[in-house]
Write a protein that holds these residues in place. Structure first.
Motif, PDB file in Angstrom:
ATOM      1  N   GLY A  89       0.808  -1.212   0.000  1.00 36.74           N
ATOM      2  CA  GLY A  89       0.000   0.000   0.000  1.00 36.74           C
ATOM      3  C   GLY A  89       0.839   1.259   0.000  1.00 36.74           C
ATOM      4  O   GLY A  89       0.568   2.217  -0.728  1.00 36.74           O
ATOM      5  N   VAL A  90       1.893   1.274   0.815  1.00 37.54           N
ATOM      6  CA  VAL A  90       2.779   2.441   0.885  1.00 37.54           C
ATOM      7  C   VAL A  90       3.474   2.661  -0.460  1.00 37.54           C
ATOM      8  O   VAL A  90       3.559   3.796  -0.950  1.00 37.54           O
ATOM      9  CB  VAL A  90       3.802   2.274   2.026  1.00 37.54           C
ATOM     10  CG1 VAL A  90       4.925   3.285   1.924  1.00 37.54           C
ATOM     11  CG2 VAL A  90       3.101   2.393   3.370  1.00 37.54           C
ATOM     12  N   LEU A  91       3.966   1.599  -1.072  1.00 42.39           N
ATOM     13  CA  LEU A  91       4.607   1.734  -2.384  1.00 42.39           C
ATOM     14  C   LEU A  91       3.617   2.246  -3.433  1.00 42.39           C
ATOM     15  O   LEU A  91       3.966   3.078  -4.269  1.00 42.39           O
ATOM     16  CB  LEU A  91       5.204   0.394  -2.825  1.00 42.39           C
ATOM     17  CG  LEU A  91       6.441  -0.051  -2.064  1.00 42.39           C
ATOM     18  CD1 LEU A  91       6.836  -1.475  -2.470  1.00 42.39           C
ATOM     19  CD2 LEU A  91       7.587   0.905  -2.305  1.00 42.39           C
ATOM     20  N   GLY A  92       2.378   1.761  -3.381  1.00 36.88           N
ATOM     21  CA  GLY A  92       1.361   2.232  -4.316  1.00 36.88           C
ATOM     22  C   GLY A  92       1.065   3.712  -4.149  1.00 36.88           C
ATOM     23  O   GLY A  92       0.944   4.456  -5.132  1.00 36.88           O
ATOM     24  N   VAL A  93       0.970   4.171  -2.904  1.00 36.33           N
ATOM     25  CA  VAL A  93       0.725   5.597  -2.637  1.00 36.33           C
ATOM     26  C   VAL A  93       1.898   6.427  -3.143  1.00 36.33           C
ATOM     27  O   VAL A  93       1.712   7.464  -3.790  1.00 36.33           O
ATOM     28  CB  VAL A  93       0.482   5.843  -1.130  1.00 36.33           C
ATOM     29  CG1 VAL A  93       0.573   7.327  -0.794  1.00 36.33           C
ATOM     30  CG2 VAL A  93      -0.871   5.301  -0.724  1.00 36.33           C
ATOM     31  N   LEU A  94       3.121   5.999  -2.853  1.00 38.09           N
ATOM     32  CA  LEU A  94       4.296   6.767  -3.267  1.00 38.09           C
ATOM     33  C   LEU A  94       4.432   6.841  -4.790  1.00 38.09           C
ATOM     34  O   LEU A  94       4.754   7.903  -5.334  1.00 38.09           O
ATOM     35  CB  LEU A  94       5.561   6.185  -2.639  1.00 38.09           C
ATOM     36  CG  LEU A  94       5.680   6.361  -1.124  1.00 38.09           C
ATOM     37  CD1 LEU A  94       6.918   5.647  -0.593  1.00 38.09           C
ATOM     38  CD2 LEU A  94       5.700   7.835  -0.748  1.00 38.09           C
ATOM     39  N   VAL A  95       4.177   5.736  -5.474  1.00 35.85           N
ATOM     40  CA  VAL A  95       4.246   5.748  -6.942  1.00 35.85           C
ATOM     41  C   VAL A  95       3.162   6.646  -7.517  1.00 35.85           C
ATOM     42  O   VAL A  95       3.416   7.450  -8.424  1.00 35.85           O
ATOM     43  CB  VAL A  95       4.147   4.307  -7.501  1.00 35.85           C
ATOM     44  CG1 VAL A  95       3.912   4.309  -8.999  1.00 35.85           C
ATOM     45  CG2 VAL A  95       5.398   3.525  -7.174  1.00 35.85           C
TER      46      VAL A  95
END
Length: 139
Positions: A89-95
């Protein structure tokens, strides 16, 4: 950008990261509306395996990107499911944030500080245009 805008942006990013990294782990694991409607007409067991009947879900195939590093709401190689889902989830938000920020950066208006010749961007052009509007003359 003003400091207040940066604070708002940083606060929104922090909330999104918190929701994606922590709260996403508490989402329901039961099928959503699409999954349950595709199973109508079939009999399923406790593991959601189709054991009888006829339904559209029987024609389902694995996705081409099913082996990707972020498939199935997790990060491949991370054994802890809580950490894997949160990290995904964090990687998705950052991307998503990076793509959005890059898009806005490309589309931003650039103030050159000089008259560009469009008749209304400089202070003089605005005053001249306002003066024409009051007197009713065209030039």
């Amino acid at each position: 950008m003003k400091n207040r805008s940066w604070a708002f942006l940083a606060g929104g990013l922090l909330v999104a990261l918190l929701l994606a990294g922590v709260v996403s782990n508490y989402a329901s694991s039961h099928p959503d509306g699409l999954d349950s409607s595709l199973l109508k007409g079939c009999t399923v067991d406790a593991d959601d395996t189709i054991v009888g009947g006829s339904c559209p879900a029987q024609q389902a195939k694995d996705h081409e990107l099913g082996d990707s590093p972020l498939a199935d709401y997790g990060v491949r190689g991370v054994e802890n499911s809580f950490l894997s889902t949160g990290l995904s989830g964090v990687l998705g938000v950052l991307v998503t944030f990076a793509i959005g920020l890059g898009g806005f950066w490309l589309l931003r208006r650039r103030d050159t500080g000089s008259d560009t010749g469009d008749g209304g961007t400089s202070a003089e052009g605005t005053a001249v245009a306002a003066g024409r509007g009051r007197t009713g003359t065209s030039g």
